[in-house]
Design an enzyme around this catalytic site. Structure first.
Site, PDB file in Angstrom:
ATOM      1  N   GLU A   1      44.924  50.356  54.182  1.00 60.54           N
ATOM      2  CA  GLU A   1      45.841  50.631  53.072  1.00 60.54           C
ATOM      3  C   GLU A   1      47.303  50.440  53.463  1.00 60.54           C
ATOM      4  O   GLU A   1      48.087  49.854  52.708  1.00 60.54           O
ATOM      5  CB  GLU A   1      45.620  52.060  52.574  1.00 60.54           C
ATOM      6  CG  GLU A   1      46.222  52.353  51.223  1.00 60.54           C
ATOM      7  CD  GLU A   1      45.372  51.866  50.064  1.00 60.54           C
ATOM      8  OE1 GLU A   1      45.759  52.075  48.917  1.00 60.54           O
ATOM      9  OE2 GLU A   1      44.310  51.249  50.320  1.00 60.54           O
TER      10      GLU A   1
ATOM     11  N   CYS B   1      46.510  49.263  44.484  1.00 61.88           N
ATOM     12  CA  CYS B   1      46.957  50.260  43.503  1.00 61.88           C
ATOM     13  C   CYS B   1      48.237  50.982  43.928  1.00 61.88           C
ATOM     14  O   CYS B   1      49.157  51.162  43.115  1.00 61.88           O
ATOM     15  CB  CYS B   1      45.843  51.275  43.235  1.00 61.88           C
ATOM     16  SG  CYS B   1      45.070  51.952  44.719  1.00 61.88           S
TER      17      CYS B   1
ATOM     18  N   LYS C   1      48.223  46.781  53.703  1.00 57.99           N
ATOM     19  CA  LYS C   1      48.328  46.163  52.377  1.00 57.99           C
ATOM     20  C   LYS C   1      49.660  46.504  51.725  1.00 57.99           C
ATOM     21  O   LYS C   1      50.348  45.628  51.184  1.00 57.99           O
ATOM     22  CB  LYS C   1      47.181  46.630  51.477  1.00 57.99           C
ATOM     23  CG  LYS C   1      45.813  46.119  51.866  1.00 57.99           C
ATOM     24  CD  LYS C   1      44.749  46.760  50.983  1.00 57.99           C
ATOM     25  CE  LYS C   1      43.349  46.479  51.487  1.00 57.99           C
ATOM     26  NZ  LYS C   1      42.324  47.219  50.717  1.00 57.99           N
TER      27      LYS C   1
ATOM     28  N   GLN D   1      46.883  59.833  47.870  1.00 63.41           N
ATOM     29  CA  GLN D   1      46.107  58.983  46.992  1.00 63.41           C
ATOM     30  C   GLN D   1      44.831  59.654  46.488  1.00 63.41           C
ATOM     31  O   GLN D   1      44.114  60.318  47.234  1.00 63.41           O
ATOM     32  CB  GLN D   1      45.781  57.668  47.709  1.00 63.41           C
ATOM     33  CG  GLN D   1      47.032  56.873  48.024  1.00 63.41           C
ATOM     34  CD  GLN D   1      46.775  55.538  48.676  1.00 63.41           C
ATOM     35  OE1 GLN D   1      47.555  55.094  49.506  1.00 63.41           O
ATOM     36  NE2 GLN D   1      45.686  54.863  48.312  1.00 63.41           N
TER      37      GLN D   1
ATOM     38  N   ARG E   1      20.004  43.762  40.820  1.00 63.44           N
ATOM     39  CA  ARG E   1      19.172  44.908  40.422  1.00 63.44           C
ATOM     40  C   ARG E   1      19.512  45.415  39.020  1.00 63.44           C
ATOM     41  O   ARG E   1      18.707  46.115  38.397  1.00 63.44           O
ATOM     42  CB  ARG E   1      19.293  46.041  41.443  1.00 63.44           C
ATOM     43  CG  ARG E   1      20.645  46.682  41.562  1.00 63.44           C
ATOM     44  CD  ARG E   1      20.628  47.845  42.555  1.00 63.44           C
ATOM     45  NE  ARG E   1      21.935  48.433  42.736  1.00 63.44           N
ATOM     46  CZ  ARG E   1      22.837  48.026  43.611  1.00 63.44           C
ATOM     47  NH1 ARG E   1      22.544  47.005  44.407  1.00 63.44           N
ATOM     48  NH2 ARG E   1      24.018  48.613  43.708  1.00 63.44           N
TER      49      ARG E   1
ATOM     50  N   SER F   1      39.478  58.596  43.340  1.00 68.50           N
ATOM     51  CA  SER F   1      38.892  57.516  42.550  1.00 68.50           C
ATOM     52  C   SER F   1      39.245  56.155  43.115  1.00 68.50           C
ATOM     53  O   SER F   1      38.552  55.172  42.862  1.00 68.50           O
ATOM     54  CB  SER F   1      39.343  57.611  41.093  1.00 68.50           C
ATOM     55  OG  SER F   1      40.761  57.565  41.001  1.00 68.50           O
TER      56      SER F   1
ATOM     57  N   HIS G   1      47.850  58.365  41.891  1.00 64.14           N
ATOM     58  CA  HIS G   1      48.435  58.337  43.234  1.00 64.14           C
ATOM     59  C   HIS G   1      49.860  58.872  43.189  1.00 64.14           C
ATOM     60  O   HIS G   1      50.648  58.502  42.310  1.00 64.14           O
ATOM     61  CB  HIS G   1      48.472  56.912  43.786  1.00 64.14           C
ATOM     62  CG  HIS G   1      47.140  56.359  44.181  1.00 64.14           C
ATOM     63  ND1 HIS G   1      45.980  57.102  44.192  1.00 64.14           N
ATOM     64  CD2 HIS G   1      46.789  55.108  44.608  1.00 64.14           C
ATOM     65  CE1 HIS G   1      44.975  56.340  44.601  1.00 64.14           C
ATOM     66  NE2 HIS G   1      45.441  55.131  44.852  1.00 64.14           N
TER      67      HIS G   1
ATOM     68  N   ASN H   1      46.043  55.125  39.303  1.00 63.32           N
ATOM     69  CA  ASN H   1      45.529  54.123  40.229  1.00 63.32           C
ATOM     70  C   ASN H   1      44.438  53.228  39.663  1.00 63.32           C
ATOM     71  O   ASN H   1      44.303  52.074  40.073  1.00 63.32           O
ATOM     72  CB  ASN H   1      45.022  54.792  41.512  1.00 63.32           C
ATOM     73  CG  ASN H   1      44.014  55.881  41.252  1.00 63.32           C
ATOM     74  OD1 ASN H   1      44.344  56.893  40.624  1.00 63.32           O
ATOM     75  ND2 ASN H   1      42.792  55.703  41.716  1.00 63.32           N
TER      76      ASN H   1
ATOM     77  N   THR I   1      29.422  47.483  36.437  1.00 64.90           N
ATOM     78  CA  THR I   1      28.822  48.820  36.457  1.00 64.90           C
ATOM     79  C   THR I   1      29.596  49.823  37.304  1.00 64.90           C
ATOM     80  O   THR I   1      29.339  51.019  37.225  1.00 64.90           O
ATOM     81  CB  THR I   1      27.369  48.749  36.967  1.00 64.90           C
ATOM     82  OG1 THR I   1      27.362  48.163  38.278  1.00 64.90           O
ATOM     83  CG2 THR I   1      26.501  47.922  36.021  1.00 64.90           C
ATOM     84  N   GLY I   2      30.522  49.371  38.143  1.00 63.53           N
ATOM     85  CA  GLY I   2      31.290  50.277  39.002  1.00 63.53           C
ATOM     86  C   GLY I   2      32.403  50.990  38.262  1.00 63.53           C
ATOM     87  O   GLY I   2      32.640  50.761  37.067  1.00 63.53           O
TER      88      GLY I   2
END
Length: 349
Positions: free
Chosen positions: A201, A148, A204, A175, A37, A178, A241, A328, A10-11
């Site tokens: 970030e 991303c 990573k 960036q 839910r 979204s 990005h 991204n 759902t995201g």
């Protein structure tokens, strides 16, 4: 056709998975999983749809299930994960007992026996899967894709690394919002503003890039032998990005040769003609005011990275500067996981 499902359906990234999997020639989307839910509801009723394109008709009536391997069909071979990191590690390992998990989540990216993959860059890291299955007594396995911003940067660095001696890399990112999810950045924080910090970030980008451009033997990864330094920033752009990249070489170089190597770069997905593989992973433009996110993020259905403003640094010797734009949530997220799964389907399943 391989039956596939989505964890975290759902995201925003889950919705991007649905959009990219609609009418996919190799994958049949049968399972949509989300939180308790949402479980038991039709997908259309359980979801606030965020993407510009309409929700595919094929998913509207699918009943959402809890993100529990006991609640899904055993016929579903591959699950794409866009779960929040705080849930991903436990849930993905539970699914990997009997299913393939192609994960966009960050929770397991740097685990010792779980390969972090960009198919054009390090497809040989899939050899780690056998050890992963043995270590965990799993019939399935987990493969992850990088952050991303890392994916866009690394795709441009790979043809350079293959043909030149890199000494160090600096990157400064701008960036899109979204990348933080629909509720990730409050409007009052980003409108008429720039946020010069994105938690975790930079770390990573620095660690994942070295991993991806390194080598692996018997499941042990040796990072590449140059340094990467990143500074990451959030800007008021919805998708796409932008990154300003600075590379110092060991020796002198010609811009035309670097440009040619980037433009002609292809990897295993292109050789195999995988469905989501762009003809050219890296596109080089000579227009002085490009790339721009609004103009270039959707190159090759969002799966290519566009590079421009490539020039020698006038101050630092043997140094190159360029700007890149990558989508991204497509190449940097859902599209990356799907391309990983296409490679797995071609080579392993």
């Amino acid at each position: 056709m391989v039956d596939v499902g989505i964890l975290g359906a759902t995201g925003m990234v889950g919705q991007r998975f649905i959009s990219l999997l609609d009418k996919h020639p190799d994958f049949n989307l049968t399972s949509l999983c989300a939180s308790s839910r949402s479980a038991g509801k039709r997908y259309e009723d359980a979801t606030t749809w965020y993407l510009d394109e309409p929700m595919p008709e094929s998913v509207k009536d699918i009943i959402v299930t809890d993100s529990d391997p006991n609640e899904v069909s055993s016929d579903t071979e591959i699950f794409f994960s866009s779960l929040p990191s705080e849930f991903a590690a436990k849930k993905e390992k539970a699914f990997a007992k009997n299913h393939v998990v192609a994960s966009n989540a960050s929770a397991l990216r740097m685990e010792k026996d779980i390969p972090l993959i960009i198919p054009e860059v390090n497809p040989d890291f899939l050899a780690m899967i056998e050890e992963q299955q043995k270590n965990n007594n799993w019939d399935g396995f987990i493969v992850t894709n990088p952050n991303c911003s890392t994916i866009a940067l690394t795709l441009t660095l790979k043809p350079i690394q293959d043909n030149f001696n890199i000494k160090k890399v600096h990157v400064s990112t701008m960036q899109a919002i979204s990348g933080a999810g629909y509720d990730g950045v409050p409007s009052m924080a980003i409108i008429d503003n720039l946020v010069p910090y994105i938690g975790g970030e930079e770390e990573k980008m620095e660690s994942e890039t070295l991993y991806l451009l390194g080598s692996q033997e018997n499941g042990n990864v040796t990072p590449c032998n140059f340094n990467v330094s990143a500074s990451c920033h959030r800007v008021p752009v919805v998708d796409g990005h932008t990154e300003a990249v600075f590379i110092e070489f060991e020796d002198d170089f010609e811009i035309s040769e670097v440009s040619d190597k980037m433009s002609s770069f292809k990897g295993l997905p292109q050789e195999l003609n995988l469905h989501s593989a762009p003809e050219n992973p890296v596109i080089v433009t000579e227009m002085e005011d490009r790339p721009q996110p609004r103009m270039d993020r959707n190159a090759n259905n969002g799966m290519s990275v566009t590079v421009g403003r490539m020039r020698k640094d006038a101050v630092f010797e043997n140094s190159l500067k360029y700007v890149l734009v990558g989508h991204n949530t497509i190449r940097g997220a859902a599209g990356a996981s799907i391309l990983n799964a296409e490679l797995i389907n071609n080579k392993i399943l």
